[in-house]
Design an enzyme around this catalytic site. Structure first.
Site, PDB file in Angstrom:
ATOM      1  N   ASP A  17      43.054  17.787  -8.464  1.00 62.18           N
ATOM      2  CA  ASP A  17      42.144  16.702  -8.159  1.00 62.18           C
ATOM      3  C   ASP A  17      41.916  16.756  -6.631  1.00 62.18           C
ATOM      4  O   ASP A  17      42.695  17.388  -5.916  1.00 62.18           O
ATOM      5  CB  ASP A  17      42.826  15.388  -8.576  1.00 62.18           C
ATOM      6  CG  ASP A  17      42.045  14.178  -8.164  1.00 62.18           C
ATOM      7  OD1 ASP A  17      40.875  14.057  -8.555  1.00 62.18           O
ATOM      8  OD2 ASP A  17      42.612  13.332  -7.433  1.00 62.18           O
ATOM      9  N   ASP A  19      40.344  13.822  -4.190  1.00 61.18           N
ATOM     10  CA  ASP A  19      40.657  12.595  -3.450  1.00 61.18           C
ATOM     11  C   ASP A  19      42.053  12.111  -3.823  1.00 61.18           C
ATOM     12  O   ASP A  19      42.332  11.830  -4.993  1.00 61.18           O
ATOM     13  CB  ASP A  19      39.650  11.486  -3.789  1.00 61.18           C
ATOM     14  CG  ASP A  19      38.250  11.804  -3.277  1.00 61.18           C
ATOM     15  OD1 ASP A  19      38.145  12.433  -2.214  1.00 61.18           O
ATOM     16  OD2 ASP A  19      37.268  11.417  -3.922  1.00 61.18           O
ATOM     17  N   SER A 124      34.433  13.407  -7.873  1.00 65.54           N
ATOM     18  CA  SER A 124      33.526  13.198  -6.732  1.00 65.54           C
ATOM     19  C   SER A 124      32.336  14.151  -6.747  1.00 65.54           C
ATOM     20  O   SER A 124      32.491  15.353  -6.952  1.00 65.54           O
ATOM     21  CB  SER A 124      34.291  13.391  -5.423  1.00 65.54           C
ATOM     22  OG  SER A 124      33.394  13.297  -4.339  1.00 65.54           O
ATOM     23  N   ASN A 126      30.833  14.632  -4.101  1.00 69.46           N
ATOM     24  CA  ASN A 126      30.878  15.165  -2.734  1.00 69.46           C
ATOM     25  C   ASN A 126      31.976  16.215  -2.564  1.00 69.46           C
ATOM     26  O   ASN A 126      32.296  16.591  -1.437  1.00 69.46           O
ATOM     27  CB  ASN A 126      31.151  14.026  -1.748  1.00 69.46           C
ATOM     28  CG  ASN A 126      30.070  12.967  -1.780  1.00 69.46           C
ATOM     29  OD1 ASN A 126      28.900  13.265  -1.532  1.00 69.46           O
ATOM     30  ND2 ASN A 126      30.434  11.734  -2.099  1.00 69.46           N
ATOM     31  N   ASP A 178      46.286  11.928  -8.619  1.00 71.52           N
ATOM     32  CA  ASP A 178      46.835  10.716  -7.987  1.00 71.52           C
ATOM     33  C   ASP A 178      46.429   9.454  -8.740  1.00 71.52           C
ATOM     34  O   ASP A 178      46.791   8.358  -8.330  1.00 71.52           O
ATOM     35  CB  ASP A 178      46.344  10.588  -6.536  1.00 71.52           C
ATOM     36  CG  ASP A 178      44.863  10.277  -6.478  1.00 71.52           C
ATOM     37  OD1 ASP A 178      44.083  10.984  -7.158  1.00 71.52           O
ATOM     38  OD2 ASP A 178      44.475   9.330  -5.778  1.00 71.52           O
TER      39      ASP A 178
END
Ligand code: B16
Ligand code: MG
Length: 225
Positions: A17, A19, A124, A126, A178
């Site tokens: 992952d 972020d 995301s 981004n 997370d």
């Protein structure tokens, strides 16, 4: 014996992952969402922000509007989400190698040296921009991000897509996450899951504070316990 078949576990791929696992961008998302909340006279608490980990931008704005007791048209929600993203990207301008979370860079390099296949699986949209800013875009040949999936975590789509592109079976993949939504997505995908940085994550196969001092061999040892 190769790492892949240690302890009869056939771990061949690692899916990260972004972020909260590779970089702590959760704080920047929080700042950007707070700015939207401020316009509505609503204070987004840090506990509420925790619930947004791993959740897509669209689902996040729906949750925040709901907490704020606001109802908006779809067009209005899209406009707020667009504005949030503009602010988020402006906060990301200063991101660099210094912002990679402890131990991540060494762990990725050791994994490459052990011939494990790597991918990023992130909600995301981004993800590529952020990885480029962190200076590690080139380390990942496979990046499945929010632009490439229809369904948000806990739906397993993002991780299943990673495994398909890696040409690996789900049971040969480990997901680092997370968020509880992401751990659930890994479970739904039939993959191993490692919870990163959050003490209250449930149902993961193994939990780490960060990647400092972790080697691929230790990871596989832990998963086989
Ligand atoms: P964006 P991850 C998730 O990334 C974040 O945890 C979540 O807070 C964010 O809303 C979501 O990406 C969408 O991000 O607005 O950049 O498309 O944890 O799945 O890497
Ligand atoms: Mg995350």
């Amino acid at each position: 014996m190769s790492l892949a078949i240690m302890h009869n576990l056939e771990i061949k791929g690692l899916i990260f992952d972004l972020d909260g696992v590779i970089a702590n961008t959760a704080d920047l998302h929080y700042r950007a969402w707070c700015k939207i909340g401020d316009q509505w006279g609503f204070n987004l608490s840090s506990a509420q922000n925790e619930e947004l980990r791993g959740i897509s931008r669209k689902d996040s704005i729906l949750k925040i509007a709901n907490w704020a007791g606001k109802s908006f048209t779809n067009e209005e929600l899209d406009a707020f989400a667009f504005e949030k993203n503009k602010n988020y990207l402006s906060y990301c301008q200063t991101l660099g190698t210094k912002d990679i979370l402890p131990g991540v860079f060494d762990f990725i390099n050791s994994s490459i040296n052990k011939d494990l296949k790597l991918a990023v699986g992130s909600a995301s949209k981004n993800a590529k921009i952020i990885l480029q800013k962190l200076g590690i875009l080139d380390l990942f040949s496979i990046i499945v991000d929010g632009n490439m999936v229809q369904n948000s975590k806990p739906d397993p789509e993002v991780f299943i897509k990673c495994a398909e592109i890696l040409e690996l079976e789900p049971k040969s993949c480990v997901v680092f996450e997370d968020s509880q939504a992401g751990i659930q997505a890994a479970i739904n995908a039939g993959m191993f899951s490692v919870g990163v940085g959050q003490e209250d994550l449930e149902s993961c196969n193994y939990k780490i504070k960060n990647f400092e001092g972790l080697s691929p061999k230790q990871l596989i040892n832990q998963l086989s316990n």
